[in-house]
Design an enzyme around this catalytic site. Structure first.
Site, mmCIF file in Angstrom:
data_model
loop_
_atom_site.group_PDB
_atom_site.id
_atom_site.type_symbol
_atom_site.label_atom_id
_atom_site.label_comp_id
_atom_site.label_asym_id
_atom_site.label_seq_id
_atom_site.Cartn_x
_atom_site.Cartn_y
_atom_site.Cartn_z
ATOM 1 N N SER A 8 7.146 -4.492 7.980
ATOM 2 C CA SER A 8 6.486 -3.528 8.799
ATOM 3 C C SER A 8 4.920 -3.659 8.089
ATOM 4 O O SER A 8 4.344 -2.995 7.286
ATOM 5 C CB SER A 8 6.840 -2.160 8.764
ATOM 6 N N HIS A 33 6.604 -7.647 11.188
ATOM 7 C CA HIS A 33 6.621 -6.858 12.273
ATOM 8 C C HIS A 33 5.234 -5.815 12.564
ATOM 9 O O HIS A 33 4.615 -5.401 11.504
ATOM 10 C CB HIS A 33 7.616 -5.563 11.843
ATOM 11 N N ASP A 35 3.346 -3.236 14.500
ATOM 12 C CA ASP A 35 3.579 -1.952 15.340
ATOM 13 C C ASP A 35 2.108 -1.858 16.044
ATOM 14 O O ASP A 35 1.041 -1.500 15.541
ATOM 15 C CB ASP A 35 3.639 -0.799 14.546
ATOM 16 N N MET A 37 0.371 0.823 18.653
ATOM 17 C CA MET A 37 0.651 2.133 19.336
ATOM 18 C C MET A 37 -0.788 2.611 20.180
ATOM 19 O O MET A 37 -1.593 2.232 19.598
ATOM 20 C CB MET A 37 0.661 2.996 18.166
ATOM 21 N N HIS A 66 5.881 -5.175 18.356
ATOM 22 C CA HIS A 66 6.581 -3.947 18.813
ATOM 23 C C HIS A 66 5.478 -2.940 19.636
ATOM 24 O O HIS A 66 4.762 -2.220 18.874
ATOM 25 C CB HIS A 66 7.105 -3.060 17.680
ATOM 26 N N MET A 68 4.428 -0.061 21.118
ATOM 27 C CA MET A 68 4.883 1.666 21.711
ATOM 28 C C MET A 68 3.681 1.889 22.418
ATOM 29 O O MET A 68 2.741 2.696 21.943
ATOM 30 C CB MET A 68 4.829 2.192 20.127
ATOM 31 N N MET A 137 15.616 1.723 17.354
ATOM 32 C CA MET A 137 14.748 2.730 16.550
ATOM 33 C C MET A 137 15.822 3.551 15.782
ATOM 34 O O MET A 137 16.319 4.242 16.310
ATOM 35 C CB MET A 137 13.766 3.492 17.254
ATOM 36 N N GLY A 142 6.304 6.055 15.596
ATOM 37 C CA GLY A 142 5.000 6.692 15.500
ATOM 38 C C GLY A 142 4.672 6.490 13.953
ATOM 39 O O GLY A 142 3.381 6.249 13.749
ATOM 40 N N PHE A 143 5.501 6.734 13.257
ATOM 41 C CA PHE A 143 4.949 6.949 11.623
ATOM 42 C C PHE A 143 5.865 6.211 10.704
ATOM 43 O O PHE A 143 7.147 6.240 10.849
ATOM 44 C CB PHE A 143 4.835 8.297 11.393
ATOM 45 N N GLY A 145 7.696 6.354 6.967
ATOM 46 C CA GLY A 145 7.998 7.284 5.972
ATOM 47 C C GLY A 145 8.996 8.441 6.577
ATOM 48 O O GLY A 145 9.203 9.408 5.751
ATOM 49 N N ASP A 176 14.731 -0.534 12.974
ATOM 50 C CA ASP A 176 13.290 -0.082 12.497
ATOM 51 C C ASP A 176 13.239 1.294 12.306
ATOM 52 O O ASP A 176 13.340 2.211 13.019
ATOM 53 C CB ASP A 176 12.340 -0.453 13.748
ATOM 54 N N GLY A 177 12.991 1.566 10.836
ATOM 55 C CA GLY A 177 12.633 2.936 10.542
ATOM 56 C C GLY A 177 13.547 3.442 9.611
ATOM 57 O O GLY A 177 14.901 3.463 9.432
ATOM 58 N N GLY A 198 9.795 -1.192 5.702
ATOM 59 C CA GLY A 198 8.486 -0.693 5.441
ATOM 60 C C GLY A 198 8.611 0.178 4.103
ATOM 61 O O GLY A 198 8.862 -0.523 3.150
ATOM 62 N N SER A 200 10.020 2.210 2.412
ATOM 63 C CA SER A 200 11.421 2.628 1.852
ATOM 64 C C SER A 200 12.146 1.129 1.473
ATOM 65 O O SER A 200 13.372 1.562 0.825
ATOM 66 C CB SER A 200 12.277 3.361 2.721
HETATM 67 C C1 DX5 Z 1 8.008 3.665 13.135
HETATM 68 C C2 DX5 Z 1 7.296 2.392 12.507
HETATM 69 C C3 DX5 Z 1 8.121 2.520 11.077
HETATM 70 C C4 DX5 Z 1 7.526 1.325 10.385
HETATM 71 C C5 DX5 Z 1 8.607 1.367 9.000
HETATM 72 O O1 DX5 Z 1 7.184 3.710 14.523
HETATM 73 O O2 DX5 Z 1 7.656 1.358 13.162
HETATM 74 O O3 DX5 Z 1 9.308 2.226 11.392
HETATM 75 O O4 DX5 Z 1 7.486 0.145 10.834
HETATM 76 O O5 DX5 Z 1 8.344 2.221 8.252
HETATM 77 P P1 DX5 Z 1 9.226 2.995 7.260
HETATM 78 O O6 DX5 Z 1 10.152 2.032 6.879
HETATM 79 O O7 DX5 Z 1 8.530 3.542 6.392
HETATM 80 O O8 DX5 Z 1 10.278 3.832 8.169
HETATM 81 ZN ZN ZN Z 2 8.183 -0.653 14.631
#
Ligand code: DX5
Ligand code: ZN
Length: 222
Positions: A8, A33, A35, A37, A66, A68, A137, A142-143, A145, A176-177, A198, A200
């Site tokens: 990501s 990946h 993102d 937004m 992706h 969003m 998802m 959106g974020f 962590g 994703d996430g 991402g 983690s």
């Molecule tokens: C959510 C993002 C996150 C990011 C990865 O909208 O798409 O999932 O890419 O972040 P972590 O792996 O920290 O959840």
């Molecule tokens: Zn994503």
């Protein structure tokens, strides 16, 4: 299905972006990946159209875009993607889902439909002929962590079973996430085969990029 890693890029150290991309190329990373937004579909802004253009000019690694954004049908022409790229739009973001998926295919990219944790997989039935992948998802978008929404593990399993029993064995499942070193094993066992890494996993502070990617590969092939 081959297990693929899609770091990501919103989680990257932007001051060392080129070095990171070079390292991903050496590590055989399958996708990047991206993102995007709009501050409306999700309450955040991240990467933009010029960033995507710059990445396409910088690396041969396919992009996993992706979107969003509200009404993604209105933004497709803002991007330069090609036949190697995945472009995911959210089922929840448009009332013209089949139209926008067809438009992605018409532009030569691979269409993917994304669903939030609260969206049931039965809503995908009418677009199964229009997609190459489903982005499940595993957090609310959106974020970075955030923590895994555990009910999505069963959703992945149910989706893989639905795809395999209805002639859609070739449709991939991306997650994703919070794809952590612990969760990636659960997600893979449930049937996912593309993993958005991402904070983690790929970018975890517990190791270097190459150590983290190698840990993910070992867990996926274990
Ligand atoms: C959510 C993002 C996150 C990011 C990865 O909208 O798409 O999932 O890419 O972040 P972590 O792996 O920290 O959840
Ligand atoms: Zn994503």
């Amino acid at each position: 299905m081959n297990k693929k890693i899609s770091p990501s890029i919103m989680c990257v150290d932007f001051l060392n972006l080129k070095e990171t991309i070079n390292e991903f190329e050496k590590l055989g990373i399958e996708y990047l990946h991206i993102d995007i937004m709009d501050g409306h579909f999700v309450g955040n802004y991240t990467l933009g159209t010029d960033f995507v253009k710059m990445l396409k000019a910088t690396t041969k690694i396919p992009l996993d875009i992706h979107l969003m954004v509200e009404k993604p049908e209105n933004v497709l022409d803002w991007f330069a993607f090609d036949e190697s790229d995945y472009v995911a739009v959210h089922l929840e973001s448009t009332c013209h889902l089949q139209k926008v998926l067809s438009a992605i295919k018409a532009r030569g990219a691979k269409p993917m439909v994304a669903i939030n944790p609260g969206t049931p997989i039965c809503l995908l039935e009418s677009v199964m002929e229009d997609i190459d992948g489903v982005l499940v998802m595993t957090v609310n978008p959106g974020f970075a962590g955030q923590k895994l929404v555990r009910s999505t593990l069963k959703k992945i399993k149910d989706l893989r079973k639905y795809l395999d029993s209805n002639g859609y064995e070739g449709v991939e499942i991306e997650v994703d996430g919070n794809v952590s070193f612990e969760n990636i094993v659960l997600m893979s066992k449930a049937g996912a085969n593309i993993f958005v890494g991402g904070t983690s996993s790929v970018f975890s502070k517990s190791g270097s990029l190459s150590e983290n990617v190698s840990t993910m590969r070992n867990l996926l092939n274990g």
